[in-house]
Scaffold this active site. Structure first.
Site, PDB file in Angstrom:
ATOM      1  N   HIS A 217       0.539  -1.349  -0.172  1.00 42.35           N
ATOM      2  CA  HIS A 217      -0.287   0.269  -0.114  1.00 42.35           C
ATOM      3  C   HIS A 217       0.814   1.339   0.082  1.00 42.35           C
ATOM      4  CE1 HIS A 217       0.852  -0.202   4.605  1.00 42.35           C
ATOM      5  NE2 HIS A 217       0.157   1.414   4.522  1.00 42.35           N
ATOM      6  N   ASP A 218       1.748   1.210   0.186  1.00 45.55           N
ATOM      7  CA  ASP A 218       2.714   2.199   0.366  1.00 45.55           C
ATOM      8  C   ASP A 218       4.329   2.303  -0.241  1.00 45.55           C
ATOM      9  OD1 ASP A 218       2.139   3.898   1.947  1.00 45.55           O
ATOM     10  OD2 ASP A 218       2.657   3.455   4.506  1.00 45.55           O
ATOM     11  N   LYS A 221       6.508   4.923  -1.888  1.00 43.19           N
ATOM     12  CA  LYS A 221       7.353   5.775  -1.165  1.00 43.19           C
ATOM     13  C   LYS A 221       8.489   5.433  -1.833  1.00 43.19           C
ATOM     14  CE  LYS A 221       4.178   6.624   2.545  1.00 43.19           C
ATOM     15  NZ  LYS A 221       3.862   6.679   4.100  1.00 43.19           N
ATOM     16  N   HIS A 277      -5.730   4.254  -0.620  1.00 42.24           N
ATOM     17  CA  HIS A 277      -5.877   4.737   0.362  1.00 42.24           C
ATOM     18  C   HIS A 277      -6.006   5.648   1.405  1.00 42.24           C
ATOM     19  CE1 HIS A 277      -1.449   4.313   0.452  1.00 42.24           C
ATOM     20  NE2 HIS A 277      -1.397   4.810   1.792  1.00 42.24           N
ATOM     21  N   ASP A 306      -3.920   2.029   9.022  1.00 42.98           N
ATOM     22  CA  ASP A 306      -3.175   3.202   8.038  1.00 42.98           C
ATOM     23  C   ASP A 306      -3.106   4.107   8.876  1.00 42.98           C
ATOM     24  OD1 ASP A 306      -0.545   3.572   5.915  1.00 42.98           O
ATOM     25  OD2 ASP A 306      -2.767   5.637   6.036  1.00 42.98           O
TER      26      ASP A 306
END
Length: 364
Positions: A217-218, A221, A277, A306
């Site tokens: 989900h991240d 980054k 998200h 989150d």
């Protein structure tokens, strides 16, 4: 043995867009016959087809369609990039269709969908009915399906872990965040399934795929500069804009790396979670400003986990909030930032969440 003739009816505003199917069907070992394009889907026409492929918006589907079709019913969502997905969560069509194909429909994607349909739906039906597939071919098919299933599962498990390791090498807090949110999402899924408020979660495989996608989900980054990713203080407006872009960067990265996976639904789930998200129930989130059930369910679930983990985690520019403070914020944000049903499930599951927090923070 005589080959089975598949009588196929395509009902679409653009029937020629489905022409690539004419080449993949013979290669799969079937004789095909495309029925003529019709003005309306009537019972007589649908009964005459083995497979009915319908490419229409949900609102335009005849309510009696499932009763019309005696064979297999495939619903197509032929949206283009940027279009909002169908709201299939809780839709009665989810329980009545045999397959869902998601556009945009390139020739390659159409061929992939039909090969998958023949392998997973049609061939399985022939196998159950004991006819149409020679014994030798049936055994080979079973072995090939088992081998591919194992390979896909291994890939799905390994890819998120590899990406998560890459992100963690840039920001060590991400590793803890991924582990923590994975546990919170698992608790949420169990509670939502127990309450039966989200019918699509009744399928265990769907829940497993959501959990497998949490580490991604991240993933956007990875491409955020270290000077911003590891900054010790609050962001400037310009830096915050760059940081927010991790959602779109993550969606694009997943599209480039996972879109050719045979399990297309897993790819879509992972992309949705990375891209959406940070969307909010009231439409004030980013990057697309989606609202309510236009936000994919998996992203709505990811959003609660989150934010909760972010709230109770210490940051260089602020202290960690207590579990009580975090739950006050989650409750207050239900119906504005969060799907109210997902937020309510997280509140009900508080005892399990608090147990996890004690294990995480105090190793109790």
């Amino acid at each position: 043995m005589e080959k089975k003739t598949l009588r196929i009816l395509v009902y679409s505003m653009d029937p020629e867009g489905f022409a690539p199917l004419r080449t993949v069907i013979p290669r799969a070992g079937f004789v095909h016959e495309f029925l003529p394009q019709v003005q309306a889907l009537t019972e007589d026409i649908c009964q005459d087809a083995d497979i009915v492929i319908v490419d229409l918006p949900l609102a335009q589907l005849p309510k009696e369609l499932r009763s019309f079709v005696s064979g297999w019913l495939i619903l197509c969502e032929s949206r283009q990039n940027g279009d909002k997905p169908y709201d299939m969560d809780g839709s009665p069509w989810m329980d009545s269709i045999d397959d869902l194909w998601v556009g945009p429909f390139t020739p390659r994607r159409l061929k992939f969908y039909f090969r998958r349909f023949l392998r997973e739906v049609y061939a399985a039906w022939l196998d159950l009915n004991g006819s149409g597939v020679p014994d030798g071919r049936r055994r080979n098919l079973e072995k090939e399906l088992e081998r591919k299933a194992r390979t896909i599962k291994d890939m799905q498990k390994q890819i998120p872990v590899s990406f998560a390791d890459l992100v963690n090498s840039r920001d060590h807090a991400i590793g803890d965040h991924i582990r923590n949110t994975h546990m919170y999402v698992e608790v949420l899924l169990k509670e939502l399934r127990r309450e039966h408020t989200k019918p699509t979660l009744a399928e265990q495989a769907y829940c497993d795929e959501i959990l497998q996608a949490v580490p991604l989900h991240d993933v956007g980054k990875i491409s955020i500069p270290d000077s911003i990713l590891n900054k010790a203080g609050p962001y400037t407006a310009e830096e915050y804009a760059v940081m927010r872009s991790h959602t779109e960067r993550g969606g694009k990265l997943i599209e480039k790396t996972l879109s050719q996976l045979e399990n297309y639904r897993y790819y879509q789930i992972a992309k949705n979670m990375a891209l959406y998200h940070h969307e909010k129930w009231n439409g004030t989130g980013y990057p697309k400003g989606l609202k309510g059930k236009d936000i994919p369910l998996e992203a709505r679930i990811m959003a609660v986990a989150d934010v909760f983990d972010a709230l109770i985690s210490k940051r260089p520019y602020r202290e960690a909030r207590t579990v009580e403070q975090a739950y006050v914020i989650i409750k207050a944000s239900a119906g504005t930032q969060f799907d109210p049903e997902v937020a309510a499930a997280f509140i009900i599951a508080r005892p399990q969440v608090e147990k996890l927090v004690r294990e995480i923070i105090y190793h109790m």
